[in-house]
Design a protein around this motif. Structure first.
Motif, PDB file in Angstrom:
ATOM      1  N   GLY A   1       0.907  -1.277  -0.257  1.00 39.50           N
ATOM      2  CA  GLY A   1       0.117  -0.035  -0.013  1.00 39.50           C
ATOM      3  C   GLY A   1       0.812   1.386   0.014  1.00 39.50           C
ATOM      4  O   GLY A   1       1.614   1.577   1.057  1.00 39.50           O
ATOM      5  N   GLU A   2       0.735   2.129  -1.178  1.00 43.48           N
ATOM      6  CA  GLU A   2       1.690   3.257  -1.325  1.00 43.48           C
ATOM      7  C   GLU A   2       1.514   4.216  -0.279  1.00 43.48           C
ATOM      8  O   GLU A   2       1.910   5.651  -0.212  1.00 43.48           O
ATOM      9  N   ARG A   3       0.469   4.340   0.484  1.00 45.09           N
ATOM     10  CA  ARG A   3      -0.137   5.359   1.371  1.00 45.09           C
ATOM     11  C   ARG A   3      -0.241   4.726   2.986  1.00 45.09           C
ATOM     12  O   ARG A   3      -0.954   5.181   3.677  1.00 45.09           O
ATOM     13  N   SER A   4       0.268   3.484   3.201  1.00 42.98           N
ATOM     14  CA  SER A   4      -0.024   2.640   4.496  1.00 42.98           C
ATOM     15  C   SER A   4       1.432   2.891   5.213  1.00 42.98           C
ATOM     16  O   SER A   4       2.293   2.747   5.075  1.00 42.98           O
ATOM     17  N   ASN A   5       1.144   3.411   6.487  1.00 44.58           N
ATOM     18  CA  ASN A   5       2.236   3.668   7.491  1.00 44.58           C
ATOM     19  C   ASN A   5       3.312   4.606   6.725  1.00 44.58           C
ATOM     20  O   ASN A   5       2.747   5.636   6.218  1.00 44.58           O
ATOM     21  N   TRP A   6       4.507   4.444   7.022  1.00 46.71           N
ATOM     22  CA  TRP A   6       5.611   5.039   6.555  1.00 46.71           C
ATOM     23  C   TRP A   6       6.422   4.439   5.715  1.00 46.71           C
ATOM     24  O   TRP A   6       6.972   5.063   4.555  1.00 46.71           O
ATOM     25  N   VAL A   7       6.982   3.375   5.856  1.00 43.21           N
ATOM     26  CA  VAL A   7       8.079   2.775   5.044  1.00 43.21           C
ATOM     27  C   VAL A   7       7.603   2.615   3.450  1.00 43.21           C
ATOM     28  O   VAL A   7       8.275   2.829   2.485  1.00 43.21           O
ATOM     29  N   ALA A   8       6.263   2.208   3.374  1.00 44.13           N
ATOM     30  CA  ALA A   8       5.788   1.857   1.909  1.00 44.13           C
ATOM     31  C   ALA A   8       5.932   3.172   1.266  1.00 44.13           C
ATOM     32  O   ALA A   8       6.185   3.318   0.227  1.00 44.13           O
ATOM     33  N   PRO A   9       5.203   4.150   1.825  1.00 45.03           N
ATOM     34  CA  PRO A   9       5.075   5.464   1.202  1.00 45.03           C
ATOM     35  C   PRO A   9       6.531   5.970   0.839  1.00 45.03           C
ATOM     36  O   PRO A   9       6.794   6.526  -0.462  1.00 45.03           O
ATOM     37  N   LEU A  10       7.393   5.863   1.720  1.00 46.91           N
ATOM     38  CA  LEU A  10       8.589   6.621   1.349  1.00 46.91           C
ATOM     39  C   LEU A  10       9.297   6.014   0.152  1.00 46.91           C
ATOM     40  O   LEU A  10       9.990   6.390  -0.425  1.00 46.91           O
ATOM     41  N   LEU A  11       9.121   4.652   0.166  1.00 47.85           N
ATOM     42  CA  LEU A  11       9.671   3.734  -0.987  1.00 47.85           C
ATOM     43  C   LEU A  11       8.986   4.393  -2.155  1.00 47.85           C
ATOM     44  O   LEU A  11       9.649   4.263  -3.220  1.00 47.85           O
ATOM     45  N   SER A  12       7.907   4.434  -2.077  1.00 48.52           N
ATOM     46  CA  SER A  12       6.904   4.656  -3.364  1.00 48.52           C
ATOM     47  C   SER A  12       7.218   6.169  -3.790  1.00 48.52           C
ATOM     48  O   SER A  12       7.073   6.304  -5.041  1.00 48.52           O
ATOM     49  N   TRP A  13       7.616   6.711  -2.788  1.00 51.68           N
ATOM     50  CA  TRP A  13       8.213   8.233  -3.414  1.00 51.68           C
ATOM     51  C   TRP A  13       9.421   8.140  -3.677  1.00 51.68           C
ATOM     52  O   TRP A  13      10.206   9.449  -3.989  1.00 51.68           O
ATOM     53  N   GLY A  14      10.433   7.250  -4.056  1.00 51.41           N
ATOM     54  CA  GLY A  14      11.722   7.258  -4.433  1.00 51.41           C
ATOM     55  C   GLY A  14      12.881   6.875  -3.629  1.00 51.41           C
ATOM     56  O   GLY A  14      14.059   6.906  -4.166  1.00 51.41           O
ATOM     57  N   ALA A  15      12.517   6.765  -2.358  1.00 51.51           N
ATOM     58  CA  ALA A  15      13.689   6.451  -1.206  1.00 51.51           C
ATOM     59  C   ALA A  15      14.459   5.084  -1.905  1.00 51.51           C
ATOM     60  O   ALA A  15      13.804   4.031  -2.232  1.00 51.51           O
ATOM     61  N   THR A  16      15.860   5.013  -1.739  1.00 49.48           N
ATOM     62  CA  THR A  16      16.607   3.857  -2.110  1.00 49.48           C
ATOM     63  C   THR A  16      16.954   3.143  -0.697  1.00 49.48           C
ATOM     64  O   THR A  16      17.222   1.892  -0.941  1.00 49.48           O
ATOM     65  N   GLY A  17      16.809   3.567   0.421  1.00 45.75           N
ATOM     66  CA  GLY A  17      16.821   2.930   1.575  1.00 45.75           C
ATOM     67  C   GLY A  17      16.020   3.547   2.908  1.00 45.75           C
ATOM     68  O   GLY A  17      15.853   4.660   2.799  1.00 45.75           O
ATOM     69  N   THR A  18      15.517   2.711   3.638  1.00 52.70           N
ATOM     70  CA  THR A  18      14.628   2.899   4.618  1.00 52.70           C
ATOM     71  C   THR A  18      14.717   2.047   5.782  1.00 52.70           C
ATOM     72  O   THR A  18      15.116   0.947   5.528  1.00 52.70           O
ATOM     73  N   TYR A  19      14.054   2.367   6.986  1.00 50.25           N
ATOM     74  CA  TYR A  19      13.874   1.309   7.893  1.00 50.25           C
ATOM     75  C   TYR A  19      12.710   1.666   8.750  1.00 50.25           C
ATOM     76  O   TYR A  19      12.190   3.013   9.030  1.00 50.25           O
ATOM     77  N   GLY A  20      12.131   0.648   9.676  1.00 46.56           N
ATOM     78  CA  GLY A  20      11.137   0.876  10.393  1.00 46.56           C
ATOM     79  C   GLY A  20      10.660  -0.331  11.307  1.00 46.56           C
ATOM     80  O   GLY A  20      11.625  -1.130  11.478  1.00 46.56           O
ATOM     81  N   THR A  21       9.851  -0.360  12.217  1.00 38.27           N
ATOM     82  CA  THR A  21       9.486  -1.419  13.204  1.00 38.27           C
ATOM     83  C   THR A  21       8.010  -1.923  12.906  1.00 38.27           C
ATOM     84  O   THR A  21       7.030  -1.058  12.189  1.00 38.27           O
ATOM     85  N   VAL A  22       8.046  -3.151  12.921  1.00 39.33           N
ATOM     86  CA  VAL A  22       6.719  -3.769  12.546  1.00 39.33           C
ATOM     87  C   VAL A  22       5.692  -3.774  13.696  1.00 39.33           C
ATOM     88  O   VAL A  22       4.501  -3.861  13.435  1.00 39.33           O
ATOM     89  N   PHE A  23       6.048  -3.671  14.880  1.00 42.96           N
ATOM     90  CA  PHE A  23       5.009  -3.718  15.891  1.00 42.96           C
ATOM     91  C   PHE A  23       5.660  -2.554  17.124  1.00 42.96           C
ATOM     92  O   PHE A  23       6.664  -2.041  16.735  1.00 42.96           O
ATOM     93  N   GLU A  24       4.939  -2.401  18.132  1.00 44.21           N
ATOM     94  CA  GLU A  24       5.522  -1.222  19.075  1.00 44.21           C
ATOM     95  C   GLU A  24       6.898  -1.817  19.848  1.00 44.21           C
ATOM     96  O   GLU A  24       7.063  -2.736  20.381  1.00 44.21           O
ATOM     97  N   PRO A  25       7.974  -1.259  19.391  1.00 41.88           N
ATOM     98  CA  PRO A  25       9.283  -1.202  19.724  1.00 41.88           C
ATOM     99  C   PRO A  25       9.547  -0.752  21.142  1.00 41.88           C
ATOM    100  O   PRO A  25      10.587  -1.263  21.765  1.00 41.88           O
ATOM    101  N   PHE A  26       8.942   0.216  21.613  1.00 36.87           N
ATOM    102  CA  PHE A  26       9.347   1.069  22.598  1.00 36.87           C
ATOM    103  C   PHE A  26      10.385   1.775  22.245  1.00 36.87           C
ATOM    104  O   PHE A  26      11.183   1.483  21.251  1.00 36.87           O
ATOM    105  N   THR A  27      10.923   2.965  22.874  1.00 37.84           N
ATOM    106  CA  THR A  27      11.920   3.810  22.220  1.00 37.84           C
ATOM    107  C   THR A  27      13.297   3.228  22.275  1.00 37.84           C
ATOM    108  O   THR A  27      14.055   3.507  21.216  1.00 37.84           O
ATOM    109  N   ILE A  28      13.439   2.248  23.170  1.00 38.93           N
ATOM    110  CA  ILE A  28      14.723   1.488  22.948  1.00 38.93           C
ATOM    111  C   ILE A  28      14.841   0.731  21.801  1.00 38.93           C
ATOM    112  O   ILE A  28      16.013   0.102  21.446  1.00 38.93           O
ATOM    113  N   GLY A  29      13.816   0.222  21.393  1.00 33.19           N
ATOM    114  CA  GLY A  29      13.787  -0.763  20.391  1.00 33.19           C
ATOM    115  C   GLY A  29      13.931  -0.268  18.997  1.00 33.19           C
ATOM    116  O   GLY A  29      14.123  -1.023  17.802  1.00 33.19           O
TER     117      GLY A  29
END
Length: 286
Positions: free
Chosen positions: A210-238
């Motif tokens: 989904g090109e507008r779901s959460n953040w990672v997919a949109p950032l890639l659809s807008w041209g990013a060559t690399g990115t990262y994110g978390t799949v569930f709640e990681p807490f700030t340490i995660g």
């Protein structure tokens, strides 16, 4: 179904020197909470859902050792990942479509060969309480500016609370937080080839479709060559530590090597998307 065949391969002569595992489009992303999980003797005791990639990083360890999260022995290390390490590098080629996922390696090659140019944007929140998890994260994220300055990058920096609307902007790199999804922006920016674009949010990588779901997919659809994110709640340490990530890139490390060094917790929530061999700031093209 994923881990056991890979673990068997690691025990063969061919698999003994393996460093990288590359999950691709179609490989499952997350592992749901285990029913009846009683917790572990750690700060975060009552959860064990995780990213598939973060579990695969620990395949050289006995399965029972991955009970909830574990500390990475490679976190903030000064030496890149090597064949003798207990941790594997797991970097994903994935995204909103199979075509886009497959194209990440080509973007990385082009960027490394011809260079990547443009203005970047750092968007922190002005938090100062180092005893608070959010304040601690904001203080750390500000250190990205030091790496960008060391690299001589042109960038704008906002340190006020609201997320800055970057609609219509053409950008190289982006690092910011903390909105749930891109509806915080009124429209789409464009990221240049060779960009690393990250918006920190607990569920930034909850889905890669989904090109507008959460953040990672949109950032890639807008041209990013690399990115990262978390799949569930990681807490700030995660969350991966962006200051460490960018500092290692500025030292000339590959995208994958910087990713491994920036991850404090494994068997947890982070996924990185891009070409692990891509060296964004190589002294000269590979």
């Amino acid at each position: 179904d994923i881990a056991n065949p890979l673990r068997e391969y690691l025990n063969t002569e061919a698999g003994a020197g393996l460093i990288w595992i590359i999950p691709v489009y179609g490989v499952p992303l997350g592992i749901l909470e285990q029913a009846g999980f009683e917790g572990a003797k750690r700060e975060i005791t009552d959860r064990n859902e995780a990213a598939v990639d973060s579990e695969l990083a620990l395949l050289r360890n006995p399965p029972a050792a991955n009970d909830s999260w574990v500390e990475s022995p490679l976190f903030d290390r000064e030496q890149p990942l090597s064949p003798g390490d207990a941790v594997l590098g797991v970097i994903r080629l994935d995204g909103p479509s199979a075509k886009l996922a497959a194209g990440l390696t080509e973007k990385a090659r082009l960027a490394e060969l011809f260079g990547a140019t443009g203005s970047s944007f750092l968007d922190t929140r002005g938090l100062t309480d180092a005893e608070d998890g959010y304040g601690q994260r904001d203080i750390h994220m500000r250190s990205v500016s030091k790496a960008w300055e060391r690299l001589g990058l042109a960038f704008e920096y906002d340190d006020l609370g609201p997320v800055i609307d970057l609609s219509g902007r053409e950008l190289l790199h982006y690092q910011g937080w903390y909105a749930g999804d891109p509806s915080a922006w009124s429209g789409a920016p464009h990221f240049r080839t060779g960009s690393i674009a990250v918006h920190l949010h607990s569920f930034a990588a909850h889905t890669l479709r989904g090109e507008r779901s959460n953040w990672v997919a949109p950032l890639l659809s807008w041209g990013a060559t690399g990115t990262y994110g978390t799949v569930f709640e990681p807490f700030t340490i995660g969350f991966p530590y962006e200051g460490i990530f960018w500092s290692r890139l500025a030292d000339g490390w590959t995208f994958g090597e910087a990713a491994v060094a920036s991850s404090q917790l494994l068997s947890w929530q982070a996924v990185f998307l891009g070409d692990p061999y891509w060296r964004p700031f190589a002294p000269e093209p590979a």
